[in-house]
Scaffold this motif. Structure first.
Motif, short mmCIF file in Angstrom:
data_model
loop_
_atom_site.label_atom_id
_atom_site.label_comp_id
_atom_site.label_asym_id
_atom_site.label_seq_id
_atom_site.Cartn_x
_atom_site.Cartn_y
_atom_site.Cartn_z
N ALA A 1 29.14 4.50 3.14
CA ALA A 1 28.24 3.61 3.87
C ALA A 1 27.28 2.94 2.89
N TRP A 2 26.90 1.72 3.20
CA TRP A 2 25.96 0.98 2.35
C TRP A 2 24.65 1.77 2.18
N GLY A 3 24.19 2.41 3.24
CA GLY A 3 22.93 3.15 3.20
C GLY A 3 22.96 4.40 2.33
N GLU A 4 24.14 4.79 1.85
CA GLU A 4 24.25 5.96 0.97
C GLU A 4 23.98 5.61 -0.49
N MET A 5 23.84 4.31 -0.77
CA MET A 5 23.60 3.85 -2.14
C MET A 5 22.13 4.05 -2.50
N ASP A 6 21.87 4.25 -3.80
CA ASP A 6 20.49 4.37 -4.26
C ASP A 6 20.11 3.13 -5.07
N ALA A 7 18.95 3.15 -5.67
CA ALA A 7 18.44 2.00 -6.41
C ALA A 7 19.32 1.63 -7.60
N LEU A 8 20.13 2.57 -8.08
CA LEU A 8 21.01 2.30 -9.22
C LEU A 8 22.39 1.80 -8.78
N GLN A 9 22.53 1.52 -7.48
CA GLN A 9 23.73 0.94 -6.89
C GLN A 9 24.96 1.86 -6.94
N HIS A 10 24.73 3.16 -6.81
CA HIS A 10 25.82 4.10 -6.61
C HIS A 10 25.38 5.13 -5.57
N VAL A 11 26.33 5.89 -5.05
CA VAL A 11 26.02 6.86 -4.01
C VAL A 11 25.01 7.87 -4.55
#
Length: 142
Positions: free
Chosen positions: A17-27
């Protein structure tokens, strides 16, 4: 991809899910434990290990868990999460997980968890019921 999970009797499929990404653009690292939990619950269903407190007063609790991040996972992707039991003892069992990314067709993450059988009424660990031990042995033999 299936050859990467051929030793795992239970394989769960999860879409990132898109919302599982963090500020570094990975899960985010915490999400991997949710993926492991989903695979663990699928495994429990296969061996008829009930987590419904209206049906049983004992159940598994996590005693220990770990995760080894090998490659980053990013959105969009579909993950295949293998689960298997690698050790059974009198009152516990240890599971191993492996996450494979469909996008890159590689193992991205590996982990383990030890589940201890616990009596929620008496607040103590108990022996693994024989039907659960046999369920694990039967599933792992497949």
């Amino acid at each position: 991809m299936h050859e990467l999970l051929q030793t795992f009797p239970v394989i769960s499929e999860v879409k990132v899910a898109w919302g599982e990404m963090d500020a570094l653009q990975h899960v985010n690292n915490v999400v991997y434990f949710r993926y492991f939990e989903s695979a663990r619950l699928s495994y429990f269903q296969k061996i008829n290990l009930s987590l419904d407190s209206s049906q049983t007063t004992i159940g598994p609790v996590l005693a220990e868990t770990n995760c080894k991040y090998k490659l980053p996972i990013t959105y969009p992707d579909t993950l295949f999460i293998g689960a298997k039991v690698i050790d059974i003892q009198e009152d516990r069992f240890t599971m191993e997980y492996q996450i494979v990314s469909q996008k890159i067709d590689k193992v991205c993450t590996q982990g383990q968890a030890t589940c201890v059988m616990f009596d929620f009424i008496n607040h103590c660990k108990v022996k693994l019921p024989s039907k659960i031990t046999q369920g694990i042995l039967d599933l792992e033999a497949c």
